[in-house]
Design a protein around this motif. Structure first.
Motif: not given
Lengths: 76, 186
Positions: A20, A23, B22
């Motif tokens: 995360n 990203y 996500w």
């Protein structure tokens, strides 16, 4: 969230935290160099071991084509 | 075969919405999603596209009534493949159910794309569609299963949107907290 293999949960959390961050801070800013590969490999082999025990790998391989997955069957 | 389609616009920019995608699970709005595992992930060196394959385990699968007939447990497996194109700002995910696939196939497609019609607003368009096909010798049963699934799909789509909005709020709060920390007087 726990992993489907209980012993994989810690590896999953470590990997996802890394992903995360990567990203948002790297991938979306154009830096595609992998940061979390070691964590991912450990987590992935743990999950695949669990899925193999549950006899899920063939089913997953079979569905890849249907959804046009960019990954080939690579059961471990 | 039945089709389900929905569109939604998120007020946040594409980077934030896809980051939330996500981080959507675990989510108290979606207790039926019990495990989400990343099976494969890589960046295409030629295109810069991030490819991901995930396995999603849910309770209360779409054809819960069928699970009861079959007497099996109520965990269903869904395989999802997604591609994130950061250059064109599009995330596209397709998925299908592995469990009871020969009874009813639910093929879903999601896209999150930057709203280019009003670029100054930096909003994100969300499109969701599903194709639901039940296989039965008796068309009345197929029709019933498909109707049931579309209804359940519609409900879950609403829940999914609220779940993502909840993650977006958390990300916004984290951003505000980070900004105010940075601006604290020394």
């Amino acid at each position: 969230m726990e992993s489907v293999g209980k012993e994989c949960t810690q590896l999953k959390h470590q990997y996802e935290e890394c992903f995360n961050k990567w990203y948002t801070e790297k991938f979306l800013k154009g830096d595609h160099s992998p940061d979390c590969q070691d964590l991912f490999n450990k987590y992935r082999s743990c999950v695949f071991k669990t899925l193999k025990e549950r006899n899920m790998l063939d089913t997953i391989d079979g569905a890849r084509k249907e959804i046009g997955s960019g990954f080939k069957p690579q059961s471990e | 075969m039945k089709l389900f389609q929905a569109v939604h616009e998120y007020a946040q920019n594409w980077a934030t919405v896809t980051a939330a995608h996500w981080q959507k699970y675990p989510n108290d709005k979606t207790p039926h999603v019990i495990h989400v595992e990343t099976l494969n992930r890589s960046v295409d060196p030629d295109t810069g596209v991030l490819k991901t394959e995930r396995l999603i385990l849910c309770r209360q699968p779409c054809p819960a009534i069928i699970a009861r007939f079959l007497g099996s447990d109520d965990v269903s497996y869904v395989l999802e493949y997604s591609e994130v194109d950061p250059q064109h700002k599009v995330l596209r995910a397709v998925s299908t159910n592995l469990t009871y696939h020969n009874v009813v196939a639910v093929n879903e497609e999601l896209t999150y794309s930057a709203d280019t019609s009003q670029p100054h607003l930096q909003r994100t368009q969300f499109k969701q569609s599903a194709q639901i096909t039940a296989f039965s010798m008796i068309s009345r049963i197929s029709g019933y299963v498909e109707e049931f699934c579309v209804k359940r799909f519609h409900e879950n789509a609403q829940i999914g949107k609220r779940a993502l909005e909840q993650v977006l709020e958390k990300l916004d709060q984290a951003k505000v907290a980070a900004t105010s920390t940075t601006h604290l007087p020394m």
